[in-house]
Structures are given as C-alpha cells and as structure tokens.
Design an enzyme around this catalytic site. Structure first.
Site, short mmCIF file in Angstrom:
data_model
loop_
_atom_site.label_atom_id
_atom_site.label_comp_id
_atom_site.label_asym_id
_atom_site.label_seq_id
_atom_site.Cartn_x
_atom_site.Cartn_y
_atom_site.Cartn_z
N ASP A 38 0.84 -1.21 0.00
CA ASP A 38 0.00 0.00 0.00
C ASP A 38 0.86 1.24 0.00
OD1 ASP A 38 -2.47 -1.09 -0.04
OD2 ASP A 38 -2.86 -0.90 2.11
N SER A 83 -12.45 -1.24 -8.21
CA SER A 83 -11.73 -1.27 -6.94
C SER A 83 -11.98 0.07 -6.26
CB SER A 83 -10.27 -1.49 -7.25
OG SER A 83 -9.56 -1.51 -6.06
N LEU A 84 -11.30 0.32 -5.18
CA LEU A 84 -11.51 1.61 -4.50
C LEU A 84 -10.19 2.36 -4.38
CD1 LEU A 84 -13.78 0.47 -1.52
CD2 LEU A 84 -14.50 1.76 -3.52
N GLU A 117 -18.99 1.16 5.72
CA GLU A 117 -18.95 -0.29 5.89
C GLU A 117 -17.56 -0.72 6.34
OE1 GLU A 117 -20.14 -2.40 2.43
OE2 GLU A 117 -21.56 -0.86 1.81
N LYS A 119 -14.28 -2.61 5.90
CA LYS A 119 -13.60 -3.11 4.71
C LYS A 119 -12.99 -4.46 5.08
CE LYS A 119 -10.59 -1.78 0.96
NZ LYS A 119 -9.83 -3.01 0.90
N ASP A 121 -11.09 -7.90 4.90
CA ASP A 121 -9.89 -8.35 4.22
C ASP A 121 -10.11 -9.76 3.67
OD1 ASP A 121 -7.40 -8.14 3.26
OD2 ASP A 121 -6.38 -8.46 5.17
N ARG A 140 -13.00 -11.74 -9.07
CA ARG A 140 -12.92 -10.49 -9.79
C ARG A 140 -12.04 -10.59 -11.04
NH1 ARG A 140 -11.07 -5.13 -6.75
NH2 ARG A 140 -9.15 -6.30 -6.53
N GLU A 185 -17.80 -9.97 -0.21
CA GLU A 185 -16.45 -10.42 0.16
C GLU A 185 -16.49 -11.79 0.82
OE1 GLU A 185 -14.33 -8.10 -0.74
OE2 GLU A 185 -12.45 -8.51 0.30
N TYR A 237 -22.11 -6.78 -0.13
CA TYR A 237 -22.06 -5.33 0.03
C TYR A 237 -22.52 -4.55 -1.19
CZ TYR A 237 -17.34 -6.05 -1.99
OH TYR A 237 -16.28 -6.41 -2.76
N LYS A 325 -8.47 3.64 4.93
CA LYS A 325 -7.67 2.56 5.51
C LYS A 325 -7.22 2.89 6.94
CE LYS A 325 -6.68 -0.40 2.04
NZ LYS A 325 -5.37 -0.70 1.56
N CYS A 419 35.95 8.57 16.06
CA CYS A 419 34.64 8.80 16.67
C CYS A 419 34.03 10.09 16.11
CB CYS A 419 34.78 8.90 18.18
SG CYS A 419 33.28 9.45 18.98
N CYS A 422 34.02 12.87 19.26
CA CYS A 422 35.20 13.47 19.85
C CYS A 422 36.44 13.31 18.97
CB CYS A 422 35.45 12.86 21.23
SG CYS A 422 35.89 11.12 21.13
N CYS A 437 34.26 3.80 20.87
CA CYS A 437 35.12 4.97 20.88
C CYS A 437 36.14 4.75 21.99
CB CYS A 437 34.29 6.22 21.17
SG CYS A 437 35.30 7.65 21.49
N CYS A 442 33.50 10.34 26.10
CA CYS A 442 32.82 10.86 24.92
C CYS A 442 31.33 11.15 25.14
CB CYS A 442 33.01 9.87 23.78
SG CYS A 442 32.34 10.42 22.26
S1 IVH Z 1 -17.40 -1.72 -1.85
C1 IVH Z 1 -16.40 -0.49 -6.43
N1 IVH Z 1 -17.45 -2.69 0.51
O1 IVH Z 1 -12.25 -3.79 -1.03
C2 IVH Z 1 -15.95 -1.43 -5.42
N2 IVH Z 1 -15.63 -3.26 -0.86
O2 IVH Z 1 -10.45 -1.97 -2.98
C3 IVH Z 1 -16.95 -1.47 -4.35
N3 IVH Z 1 -14.02 -4.75 0.20
O3 IVH Z 1 -12.53 -4.99 -4.26
C4 IVH Z 1 -16.44 -2.17 -3.22
N4 IVH Z 1 -15.07 -4.93 2.11
O4 IVH Z 1 -12.94 -6.62 -2.37
C5 IVH Z 1 -16.77 -2.63 -0.63
N5 IVH Z 1 -17.66 -3.49 2.64
C6 IVH Z 1 -16.99 -3.43 1.52
C7 IVH Z 1 -15.78 -4.12 1.33
C8 IVH Z 1 -15.13 -4.00 0.11
C9 IVH Z 1 -14.01 -5.31 1.42
C10 IVH Z 1 -12.96 -4.95 -0.80
C11 IVH Z 1 -13.51 -5.38 -2.13
C12 IVH Z 1 -12.98 -4.39 -3.12
C13 IVH Z 1 -11.86 -3.76 -2.36
C14 IVH Z 1 -11.73 -2.31 -2.78
#
Ligand code: IVH
Length: 679
Positions: A38, A83-84, A117, A119, A121, A140, A185, A237, A325, A419, A422, A437, A442
């Site tokens: 990231d 993606s986001l 929401e 996020k 993993d 995906r 997810e 989601y 994040k 050193c 000194c 040293c 020192c």
């Molecule tokens: S909304 C347009 N909601 O995060 C994408 N994504 O980088 C809308 N993810 O690919 C995604 N929890 O795999 C959304 N509550 C959540 C999520 C979520 C995990 C993941 C998802 C997506 C990635 C975004």
C-alpha cells in the site's frame, strides 16, 4: 529528485508493485506485507498525481485485480468489478469530498450523506442469480473477466443458493431481466484461519500468510471438498445496477440484500456527515482486534444511489466511494543517511535516518540498525528504499530492503575510523560485534553539550530533562542538538515509560522553542568563554548572526569585556566547517532567530553608564536596554572608568561618589536627548 529521476522512480515503482501484485493476486503468494505494498502504491499514486505525464496504461494505479487463472472457466462480468481508491487520513477524506463536490450542484452537496462499511480483508466475488437461483459465482479476475468458481462458492453457507422472494421484483443489473447480481467479500474468521494453518503445519503444507490469502487460496481449489473444509464466510455489500429510482440509498441496498437472505455486516453504519464518518472510523479502529475477522479500514460510500451513479468512475474506481484505511503497520521509505551514535559505554551504533513516514499512525524518522552485522544481514545501503515496521508494535525497525528500486546511486555504509563526536580512535575488539570509541568520556561530553543547549538561558526547552536526553542519545535518536527539532512522536514513543501524551507534549515543547532571540541563540552554541552576558553583547553589537559569522577577532575586541581570548574563541568557532554546517542545519530544521533588528549606530559604544535615583519617563530596565542597544554598558557601581552617571530623583550614594571622582553627571533629560539624538 529531478524530472528524470522521478520518471525513473515511477517506472521502478510500477515494476515492483506489478511484481508483488502478481504474486498476491494470481499466485496467492506474498513476499511483502499488504501495508508495505500500500505504501509503495501511495508513493506511486502521489508521484503520478504530480506528474501525470508519466502515467502509463500498465500502471498499477490504472488497473484492477489480475489476470484470471487458466484452470477455471471464464466469466465476463455484466459490469466491471471496480476497486476503490485509498485514503489514509481525515485530510485525504476531506480532499475526496472536496473533489466530488465540484462535480455536483450545491443542492446535492448540501444533501450529501454517507454509508460506512467495514472493509473486510478477503476476496471480492460476484454472484449471478437467475429466477432467484444461484447460477454463476466468479472471482474479480482483471475486473472484466473473472474465474468461474461457482462450485466452490456453493460450499459457503452464508451464500444463499436461492433468494428469498421480496418486493420490488427480483431483477438487477444482469443481462436479462431475470438476472440479479450481487457482490461481496468471501473471508475467513481469524480463529478458523489459525486452525487451518495448524493443520497445514501438521501435514507439512505451506502456511498462509494471512486470512485473505487463505480465503483466496480456498476459493481457487479445484476440489470443492477442500473449499468446504475451510469454513469460509461471506458478506454481501453491493447490488449491481439497480435503477437509481428503485432503491434510493446504499443503506437501502443493504436492507434489500438482507431481506433477500444475504449476510450483511452488522457494524455498517449510516453517517450523516464527515464528523460521524471520522467518529465511526475511530471507533472501529479501537475495537478492530475484537472483531472476529480481519478488516483493514472502512469503506465510505455516498449514500444516495443517484448521486453515486452521477459521480461515475475515474480509472479503476468509482468516485462516490473511498477506502479509508487504518494506519498500516508497515510502510516503505528511504534511508537518507546512516549515522553513528555513541552510547553510554562508548559503543558505536549505526542508525538509519529515514525520510519521515507514518507507521501504525505515528511518524518515524529513524531506526536503529544495531551493528555492522545487522547492516550486512539486511544488505542495506544509504539511499535504499526499505520496509519499516515497529518491532513489538513500538520500536521502529527496518524489516527489508527493496533492492529492485535501486538507482545505482546508493552507497555502502562504513564504520568511521574516528569517533564522530570526539574524533578519538574507534576500536573493535576481535571478540565483539560492536565498535567502540576509545575515549571513555565521549558520551558524557556530548550529554553536557545538549544540557547546555536546552538550558534556561539558551533554548529553554521545558520538559526535556537530562534523563530524556540520555535516552534519546543512547537510542541514536539525536546526534546533535539540531536533531531535536526533527524528532517525531513515533521516534520517542518507544522509549521506556513514554506515553503517547507525554511524547506529544515533548514534541510540542521542542517545536515551540524553535523561535529564539539572537542572544540566547549565541549562548546556546556553547562557544568556549561565551557566557550569557557576552552573548547579549554580541547580539546587540552585531544585530544579526551573519555579521558575527563575518567578523574578525579585531572587531570583536571593540566590544567591552571581549578580550583576545574570547575573540579568538568566537572567531574560531564560526570558522570551523563542522560548526558552519551545524548552523545551516539549525536553519534547515526551522530554527528562527529573532534578530535584534536595527543595527544600531552604536554611538554609545564603549561608554559605561551608572544609573542612580528614580527615573520619571523611562524604566530603569528600559534605560539599561537602550544603553546596551547603542553599544554602551551599564555598571552597578561607580568607578574611575565610569563615563556617565544618569541622575534621577533622590539619588543615592553613587551620586556622591561620582561627584568625588569627577564623573560626568547627566540628568534624565540629558540622557534622553543623548539616546534619542542617536536614534
Ligand atoms: S465496496 C467499487 N465494501 O475492497 C468497489 N468493498 O479496494 C466497491 N471490500 O474490491 C467495493 N469490504 O474486495 C466494498 N464493505 C466493503 C468491502 C469491500 C471489502 C474490498 C472489495 C474491493 C476492495 C476495494
């Protein structure tokens, strides 16, 4: 960096990120943490924002996911799986809001609210239902085409095979009116993750680096029985392509998803403005460890479906949503220098000076490298990009070097022969890992210098006691006093008994000491033979530091009380290259000298005044200051060398003595004339 270097850096970042993304998304393998990845992506994104001419189509910022694997059938998504974009701070979120507001009319901006929401993993998947029955489930993939993993997804209990009947009618975003498309997810709970890894270990199979990895690996099993054994879970989601008028808000989508029989996340929350979003983000971060599955942030989505649609997408991501994040536990940064710190016992420790970077929410700018062996083990060079973390969640630590980002300009570190404090010889007994040293004093000398620098008459940094100085020095957090001004909260937090609040207060105290009068500044430099009074005299005589730097021992001796020894000592100090560099550095770190201002004509230069009796129009202190500003001096007692005695009302014995000695007596009025004329 010049433009050529920036272009080169962008290219290298692109290559490296693509390499790690391939490992991660296609091979489900990981060589560096997601936080480190990231961090690299953030650097690339920011460089590309500044230099859009260097954006290429294959930049990882321009694409989603990765190539589908060959072993599964392919599924073309009815609409791209996006993606986001990431945000890492409240400021990033505010900037996002500002950006999208520009694309809306004022009424829409006023109405903006959000749905937040967790996020999760895990692994994004798409489910296509036909007439309420699950037909196709896919990963995906590259966002356009994914892998058909229907059989495996069907083993997940949380994914309904048949939807519950709800009104409005069951149709959304598919190719035919009977199709209904949901995304969400797939993930694994932390405790199930551990269980699976224990099993893997037992059978000598590879260990999964994290729950996301395991979820992804399990979904891509050719044998659905293995998938079934992994106890995967699912949160929905997204409801695709619902007509904006059908359901008004994203919150509404979630309600419908729930009614259809999907599991939606119970923590998700409607937030009416950004303060509520920030509040939610903080709260979730606080309870993060207690949540039974891994999350890495909060997804913030514009609640109105209509506005969300209107905002459209930019590159790979919808404009109307952003991933806020949590601070990464690791980040990438550059080793700008490797310095050597001399410890209490004389041991020399190499310390990496880093380009300041946020790790787990605090900024760090240095990390100990322990000894030469550790430097060879890591293979770190000056100029390298490295992954940093915080060992035991506190102590800044270099985890790994990223040699692929090298430009060829990196330098090897060499332990100095002398050193750095000194100048005495550095020795390395054969049986030891550490260099030392040879001067046992020192550390003590250096500590004294720091104590002087921050003392009351100098920078006057309250709260920075000798014990803290000791620790900062021992940890290699400071080498010279200019380093104090660059300390970050995250640098001092790891020190024993340092709480977050006291760390913050100390940094504040240091920062507020940055502005200093010229006299105090000169005194702080610790030039031999220069006490507080001489520092004041110098400041008043020269007005600005540059004039002192330029002066000669002869000129210096024109100041009362500065004899040949002090004059030589001052000139010598300013002549020394090391000290010149130190002055430069103080300027660079933001020390501001409040110059005396006007360089006075110094018409009272060399004249000694004594004041007696009460003055009517000027305070005694004021009078003294004026005399000094004009190059004169004030003495408390009358002697043969007194030039003037200023007599106010009810003068004391000094007056009598002055008369006896034939000293020039002047009234307050005459005195004022004298100083005013000069102005
Ligand atoms: S909304 C347009 N909601 O995060 C994408 N994504 O980088 C809308 N993810 O690919 C995604 N929890 O795999 C959304 N509550 C959540 C999520 C979520 C995990 C993941 C998802 C997506 C990635 C975004």
């Amino acid at each position: 960096m010049d433009k050529k270097e920036i272009k080169q850096r962008i290219e290298k970042l692109r290559e490296l990120i693509n390499y790690h993304r391939y490992l991660y998304h296609v091979l489900d393998r990981q060589e560096i943490s997601e936080a480190a990845l990231d961090s690299l992506k953030k650097e690339l994104f920011e460089l590309e924002q500044k230099f859009p001419e260097f954006i290429t189509l294959d930049s990882p910022t321009q694409r989603v996911g990765s190539q589908p694997l060959k072993k599964f059938g392919k599924v073309r998504h009815p609409s791209p799986m996006l993606s986001l974009n990431d945000a890492f701070s409240e400021k990033d979120i505010k900037d996002w809001l500002e950006r999208i507001s520009k694309l809306l009319v004022p009424e829409e901006v006023k109405k903006l609210d959000f749905y937040c929401e967790l996020k999760i993993d895990g692994l994004a998947i798409e489910l296509i239902y036909e007439n309420g029955i699950l037909k196709i489930g896919s990963t995906r993939g590259d966002g356009i085409i994914g892998e058909n993993v229907t059989q495996n997804l069907k083993t997940i209990e949380a994914i309904p095979l048949r939807l519950k009947e709800v009104r409005p009618p069951l149709s959304s975003g598919g190719r035919t009116s009977k199709q209904f498309v949901v995304r969400g997810e797939v993930f694994i709970k932390k405790k199930d993750f551990e269980k699976v890894n224990k099993e893997q270990e037992k059978f000598n199979l590879p260990i999964y680096a994290n729950p996301r990895n395991l979820a992804a690996g399990s979904i891509r099993q050719l044998d659905p029985k293995i998938t079934a054994s992994r106890r995967l879970d699912f949160f929905a989601y997204e409801l695709i392509g619902r007509g904006p008028t059908l359901i008004a808000t994203h919150e509404g989508n979630h309600k419908v998803l729930k009614e259809l029989g999907f599991k939606t996340n119970p923590y998700n929350k409607y937030c009416k403005n950004l303060s509520e979003v920030f509040e939610f983000h903080k709260e979730i971060q606080r309870i993060r460890e207690k949540i039974p599955y891994e999350i890495d942030g909060v997804v913030v989505i514009v609640n109105s479906n209509k506005i969300f649609e209107k905002l459209g997408k930019i590159g790979k991501a919808p404009r109307g949503a952003v991933a806020f994040k949590f601070p990464g536990k690791q980040a990438t940064t550059v080793v700008e220098e490797i310095k050597v710190q001399v410890g209490r016992t004389g041991a020399l420790t190499p310390v990496a000076i880093l380009k300041p970077v946020q790790v787990a929410g605090v900024t760090i700018s240095r990390a100990t490298l322990h000894n030469e062996d550790e430097i060879s083990r890591l293979g770190v060079k000056i100029g390298d990009t490295v992954i940093v973390g915080r060992a035991g969640d506190v102590i800044p630590d270099i985890i790994k070097v990223l040699p692929r980002l090298r430009t060829g300009k990196e330098r090897d570190f060499k332990m100095p022969i002398n050193c750095p404090i000194c100048g005495n010889k550095v020795i390395k007994p054969e049986s030891e890992v550490l260099s030392r040293c040879s001067n046992s004093d020192c550390f003590a000398q250096k500590k004294e210098y720091f104590k002087h620098f921050i003392s009351k008459g100098a920078f006057n940094i309250v709260g920075l006691g000798p014990k803290i100085i000791d620790r900062l020095l021992s940890e290699g957090l400071i080498f010279d006093p200019a380093d104090l001004f660059e300390l970050k909260e995250g640098d001092i937090l790891p020190l024993e008994r340092f709480a977050e609040k006291s760390a913050r207060n100390l940094i504040k105290a240091i920062q507020s000491g940055k502005e200093i009068s010229l006299a105090r500044f000169i005194y702080a430099l610790g030039i031999r033979n220069i006490g507080e009074q001489t520092a004041i005299d110098l400041a008043e005589y020269f007005g600005v530091l540059e004039n002192i730097q330029k002066t000669t021992p002869e000129e210096l001796q024109k100041i009362q009380d500065i004899g040949p020894v002090a004059a030589r000592s001052i000139s010598g100090w300013f002549y020394h290259k090391r000290n010149q560099k130190f002055l430069e550095k103080l300027k660079e770190v933001g020390v501001i000298i409040k110059n005396v201002g006007v360089i006075h004509k110094l018409s009272l230069r060399g004249k000694i005044f004594v004041l007696t009796g009460a003055l009517a129009t000027i305070t005694r202190e004021g009078a003294k200051e004026k005399i000094r500003q004009l190059g004169g001096q004030v003495s408390e007692s009358v002697s043969k060398s007194t030039d003037f005695i200023v007599v106010g009302s009810e003068p004391g014995l000094k007056y009598e003595k002055a008369k006896k000695l034939g000293i020039k007596i002047i009234s307050e009025k005459e005195f004022l004339k004298m100083i005013n004329k000069i102005y």
